[in-house]
Design a protein around this motif. Structure first.
Motif, PDB file in Angstrom:
ATOM      1  N   LYS A  46       8.522   2.477   1.147  1.00  0.00           N
ATOM      2  CA  LYS A  46       7.625   1.957   2.174  1.00  0.00           C
ATOM      3  C   LYS A  46       6.432   2.869   2.419  1.00  0.00           C
ATOM      4  O   LYS A  46       5.314   2.381   2.637  1.00  0.00           O
ATOM      5  CB  LYS A  46       8.398   1.740   3.479  1.00  0.00           C
ATOM      6  N   PHE A  47       6.645   4.189   2.393  1.00  0.00           N
ATOM      7  CA  PHE A  47       5.546   5.105   2.683  1.00  0.00           C
ATOM      8  C   PHE A  47       4.450   4.965   1.632  1.00  0.00           C
ATOM      9  O   PHE A  47       4.709   5.027   0.433  1.00  0.00           O
ATOM     10  CB  PHE A  47       6.035   6.552   2.717  1.00  0.00           C
ATOM     11  N   GLY A  48       3.241   4.781   2.095  1.00  0.00           N
ATOM     12  CA  GLY A  48       2.109   4.657   1.192  1.00  0.00           C
ATOM     13  C   GLY A  48       1.655   3.237   0.950  1.00  0.00           C
ATOM     14  O   GLY A  48       0.533   3.027   0.475  1.00  0.00           O
ATOM     15  N   ILE A  49       2.502   2.251   1.237  1.00  0.00           N
ATOM     16  CA  ILE A  49       2.074   0.868   1.036  1.00  0.00           C
ATOM     17  C   ILE A  49       0.909   0.570   1.980  1.00  0.00           C
ATOM     18  O   ILE A  49       0.983   0.872   3.169  1.00  0.00           O
ATOM     19  CB  ILE A  49       3.235  -0.112   1.304  1.00  0.00           C
ATOM     20  N   PRO A  50      -0.191   0.017   1.480  1.00  0.00           N
ATOM     21  CA  PRO A  50      -1.297  -0.333   2.376  1.00  0.00           C
ATOM     22  C   PRO A  50      -0.817  -1.193   3.534  1.00  0.00           C
ATOM     23  O   PRO A  50       0.054  -2.051   3.375  1.00  0.00           O
ATOM     24  CB  PRO A  50      -2.258  -1.106   1.463  1.00  0.00           C
ATOM     25  N   ARG A  51      -1.391  -0.962   4.714  1.00  0.00           N
ATOM     26  CA  ARG A  51      -0.936  -1.658   5.914  1.00  0.00           C
ATOM     27  C   ARG A  51      -1.346  -3.127   5.947  1.00  0.00           C
ATOM     28  O   ARG A  51      -0.815  -3.907   6.716  1.00  0.00           O
ATOM     29  CB  ARG A  51      -1.437  -0.930   7.161  1.00  0.00           C
ATOM     30  N   GLN A  52      -2.319  -3.477   5.128  1.00  0.00           N
ATOM     31  CA  GLN A  52      -2.727  -4.867   4.971  1.00  0.00           C
ATOM     32  C   GLN A  52      -3.045  -5.091   3.495  1.00  0.00           C
ATOM     33  O   GLN A  52      -3.278  -4.132   2.757  1.00  0.00           O
ATOM     34  CB  GLN A  52      -3.965  -5.196   5.823  1.00  0.00           C
ATOM     35  N   SER A  53      -3.063  -6.335   3.101  1.00  0.00           N
ATOM     36  CA  SER A  53      -3.393  -6.622   1.704  1.00  0.00           C
ATOM     37  C   SER A  53      -4.867  -6.340   1.427  1.00  0.00           C
ATOM     38  O   SER A  53      -5.711  -6.365   2.326  1.00  0.00           O
ATOM     39  CB  SER A  53      -3.067  -8.089   1.381  1.00  0.00           C
ATOM     40  N   ASN A  54      -5.152  -6.016   0.176  1.00  0.00           N
ATOM     41  CA  ASN A  54      -6.502  -5.799  -0.351  1.00  0.00           C
ATOM     42  C   ASN A  54      -7.160  -4.503   0.112  1.00  0.00           C
ATOM     43  O   ASN A  54      -8.354  -4.303  -0.123  1.00  0.00           O
ATOM     44  CB  ASN A  54      -7.413  -6.998  -0.030  1.00  0.00           C
ATOM     45  N   LEU A  55      -6.410  -3.598   0.753  1.00  0.00           N
ATOM     46  CA  LEU A  55      -6.955  -2.278   1.059  1.00  0.00           C
ATOM     47  C   LEU A  55      -6.948  -1.395  -0.188  1.00  0.00           C
ATOM     48  O   LEU A  55      -7.696  -0.418  -0.265  1.00  0.00           O
ATOM     49  CB  LEU A  55      -6.160  -1.609   2.181  1.00  0.00           C
ATOM     50  N   ALA A  56      -6.091  -1.723  -1.144  1.00  0.00           N
ATOM     51  CA  ALA A  56      -6.060  -1.003  -2.427  1.00  0.00           C
ATOM     52  C   ALA A  56      -6.167  -2.046  -3.541  1.00  0.00           C
ATOM     53  O   ALA A  56      -5.179  -2.403  -4.187  1.00  0.00           O
ATOM     54  CB  ALA A  56      -4.779  -0.191  -2.568  1.00  0.00           C
ATOM     55  N   PRO A  57      -7.377  -2.558  -3.782  1.00  0.00           N
ATOM     56  CA  PRO A  57      -7.535  -3.667  -4.732  1.00  0.00           C
ATOM     57  C   PRO A  57      -7.204  -3.323  -6.172  1.00  0.00           C
ATOM     58  O   PRO A  57      -7.011  -4.233  -6.986  1.00  0.00           O
ATOM     59  CB  PRO A  57      -9.015  -4.052  -4.573  1.00  0.00           C
ATOM     60  N   HIS A  58      -7.127  -2.023  -6.519  1.00  0.00           N
ATOM     61  CA  HIS A  58      -6.767  -1.658  -7.891  1.00  0.00           C
ATOM     62  C   HIS A  58      -5.246  -1.551  -8.097  1.00  0.00           C
ATOM     63  O   HIS A  58      -4.796  -1.298  -9.223  1.00  0.00           O
ATOM     64  CB  HIS A  58      -7.428  -0.340  -8.285  1.00  0.00           C
TER      65      HIS A  58
ATOM     66  N   PRO B 255       6.924 -18.018 -16.198  1.00  0.00           N
ATOM     67  CA  PRO B 255       5.574 -17.509 -15.936  1.00  0.00           C
ATOM     68  C   PRO B 255       5.609 -16.206 -15.126  1.00  0.00           C
ATOM     69  O   PRO B 255       6.556 -15.923 -14.404  1.00  0.00           O
ATOM     70  CB  PRO B 255       4.940 -18.625 -15.105  1.00  0.00           C
ATOM     71  N   VAL B 256       4.558 -15.420 -15.296  1.00  0.00           N
ATOM     72  CA  VAL B 256       4.346 -14.188 -14.532  1.00  0.00           C
ATOM     73  C   VAL B 256       2.930 -14.226 -13.980  1.00  0.00           C
ATOM     74  O   VAL B 256       1.991 -14.557 -14.718  1.00  0.00           O
ATOM     75  CB  VAL B 256       4.541 -12.936 -15.414  1.00  0.00           C
ATOM     76  N   LEU B 257       2.769 -13.923 -12.707  1.00  0.00           N
ATOM     77  CA  LEU B 257       1.451 -13.900 -12.085  1.00  0.00           C
ATOM     78  C   LEU B 257       1.016 -12.455 -11.887  1.00  0.00           C
ATOM     79  O   LEU B 257       1.693 -11.682 -11.195  1.00  0.00           O
ATOM     80  CB  LEU B 257       1.473 -14.616 -10.729  1.00  0.00           C
ATOM     81  N   ARG B 258      -0.093 -12.068 -12.504  1.00  0.00           N
ATOM     82  CA  ARG B 258      -0.681 -10.744 -12.263  1.00  0.00           C
ATOM     83  C   ARG B 258      -1.603 -10.865 -11.052  1.00  0.00           C
ATOM     84  O   ARG B 258      -2.504 -11.709 -11.019  1.00  0.00           O
ATOM     85  CB  ARG B 258      -1.475 -10.243 -13.465  1.00  0.00           C
ATOM     86  N   VAL B 259      -1.362 -10.030 -10.050  1.00  0.00           N
ATOM     87  CA  VAL B 259      -2.130 -10.095  -8.813  1.00  0.00           C
ATOM     88  C   VAL B 259      -2.591  -8.693  -8.440  1.00  0.00           C
ATOM     89  O   VAL B 259      -2.025  -7.689  -8.892  1.00  0.00           O
ATOM     90  CB  VAL B 259      -1.297 -10.699  -7.657  1.00  0.00           C
ATOM     91  N   SER B 260      -3.614  -8.609  -7.618  1.00  0.00           N
ATOM     92  CA  SER B 260      -4.083  -7.313  -7.141  1.00  0.00           C
ATOM     93  C   SER B 260      -4.185  -7.324  -5.628  1.00  0.00           C
ATOM     94  O   SER B 260      -4.302  -8.383  -4.999  1.00  0.00           O
ATOM     95  CB  SER B 260      -5.440  -6.972  -7.761  1.00  0.00           C
ATOM     96  N   GLY B 261      -4.157  -6.109  -5.056  1.00  0.00           N
ATOM     97  CA  GLY B 261      -4.303  -5.964  -3.616  1.00  0.00           C
ATOM     98  C   GLY B 261      -3.060  -6.264  -2.816  1.00  0.00           C
ATOM     99  O   GLY B 261      -3.130  -6.441  -1.592  1.00  0.00           O
ATOM    100  N   ALA B 262      -1.892  -6.302  -3.452  1.00  0.00           N
ATOM    101  CA  ALA B 262      -0.659  -6.623  -2.730  1.00  0.00           C
ATOM    102  C   ALA B 262      -0.193  -5.442  -1.884  1.00  0.00           C
ATOM    103  O   ALA B 262      -0.245  -4.297  -2.318  1.00  0.00           O
ATOM    104  CB  ALA B 262       0.448  -7.030  -3.709  1.00  0.00           C
ATOM    105  N   ASP B 263       0.262  -5.726  -0.675  1.00  0.00           N
ATOM    106  CA  ASP B 263       0.827  -4.715   0.213  1.00  0.00           C
ATOM    107  C   ASP B 263       2.344  -4.879   0.280  1.00  0.00           C
ATOM    108  O   ASP B 263       2.938  -4.916   1.361  1.00  0.00           O
ATOM    109  CB  ASP B 263       0.201  -4.800   1.605  1.00  0.00           C
ATOM    110  N   LEU B 264       2.972  -4.966  -0.879  1.00  0.00           N
ATOM    111  CA  LEU B 264       4.411  -5.215  -0.991  1.00  0.00           C
ATOM    112  C   LEU B 264       5.064  -4.111  -1.806  1.00  0.00           C
ATOM    113  O   LEU B 264       4.490  -3.617  -2.785  1.00  0.00           O
ATOM    114  CB  LEU B 264       4.687  -6.556  -1.676  1.00  0.00           C
ATOM    115  N   ALA B 265       6.286  -3.770  -1.432  1.00  0.00           N
ATOM    116  CA  ALA B 265       7.066  -2.798  -2.187  1.00  0.00           C
ATOM    117  C   ALA B 265       7.588  -3.412  -3.476  1.00  0.00           C
ATOM    118  O   ALA B 265       7.738  -4.634  -3.592  1.00  0.00           O
ATOM    119  CB  ALA B 265       8.236  -2.288  -1.344  1.00  0.00           C
ATOM    120  N   ASP B 266       7.862  -2.565  -4.435  1.00  0.00           N
ATOM    121  CA  ASP B 266       8.436  -3.013  -5.691  1.00  0.00           C
ATOM    122  C   ASP B 266       9.767  -3.720  -5.441  1.00  0.00           C
ATOM    123  O   ASP B 266      10.625  -3.224  -4.706  1.00  0.00           O
ATOM    124  CB  ASP B 266       8.647  -1.814  -6.605  1.00  0.00           C
TER     125      ASP B 266
END
Length: 217
Positions: A14-26, A108-119
């Protein structure tokens, strides 16, 4: 209710996950569907949309629902009702995130960016993001004003990985993953951004990377 998919992301805890989506778009993730939803028919036409809504579960909480919480944005000193916040400690433990759809792969697999979700986060539903309906320009933000100035990021060691991973690391640290009530310049923090572990300190609005080493599950 059962998951339709799980997401793979570089955030192992959990530590380090952006608090909202798209804060770390890479920060790139992959949504992998589970049977019986692992059929191309379920995502037919999805490639026409640039962004998606994900409905998912806070599966790492390990704690029960709380009627009131202390939002980090308010320094952890003020209690508000859980429904007035985006706290993960909710009655049904559901999260909602908007992510960019990069590619639909076989599987299918969806490649997405900016997710604020843990592995490994379970996903219960996926819906296309519709700008005309989902972007409300007259909405107010309450106490959750946009984040202030981001941290500068400097490193005492060479950064490994490719340019995308390095950018994701800088974006993750720049949004200051520390709890809002912690401001000890001598404290060393530990972050996992797979495939590496990072130690860093924050001093004078600068996140300084102290060491980086390979991460092992």
């Amino acid at each position: 209710m059962e998951p339709i998919a799980h997401i793979r992301t570089p955030y192992a805890e959990k530590f380090g996950i952006p608090r909202q989506s798209n804060l770390a778009p890479h920060a790139v993730g992959e949504i992998v569907f589970t049977p019986p939803y692992s059929s191309a028919d379920f995502v037919r036409g999805l490639e026409a949309f640039s962004h998606l809504w994900l409905i998912w579960q806070f599966h790492l909480n390990g704690e029960s629902m709380r009627p009131t919480v202390r939002p980090p944005r308010l320094g952890g000193n003020t209690r508000l009702g859980v429904f007035a916040t985006r706290s993960p400690f909710r009655p049904n433990g559901l999260g909602l995130s908007a992510v960019r759809l990069l590619e639909v792969l076989p599987g299918p697999v969806l490649r997405v960016s900016g997710a604020d979700l843990a592995d490994g986060t379970p996903i219960f539903d996926i819906k296309p993001y519709l700008p005309y309906a989902d972007c409300l320009t007259d909405a107010t933000e309450g106490f959750a004003a946009p984040p202030g100035e981001r941290l500068e990021v400097e490193s005492d060691v060479p950064l490994p990985g490719d340019e995308a991973w390095q950018a994701a690391l800088r974006e993750t640290l720049a949004q200051d993953p520390r709890p809002a009530y912690q401001d000890d310049p001598d404290r060393c923090y530990h972050l996992i951004l797979k495939p590496y572990e990072i130690d860093f300190r924050v001093q004078n609005r600068t996140a300084r990377i102290l060491s980086i080493r390979p991460y092992h599950d």
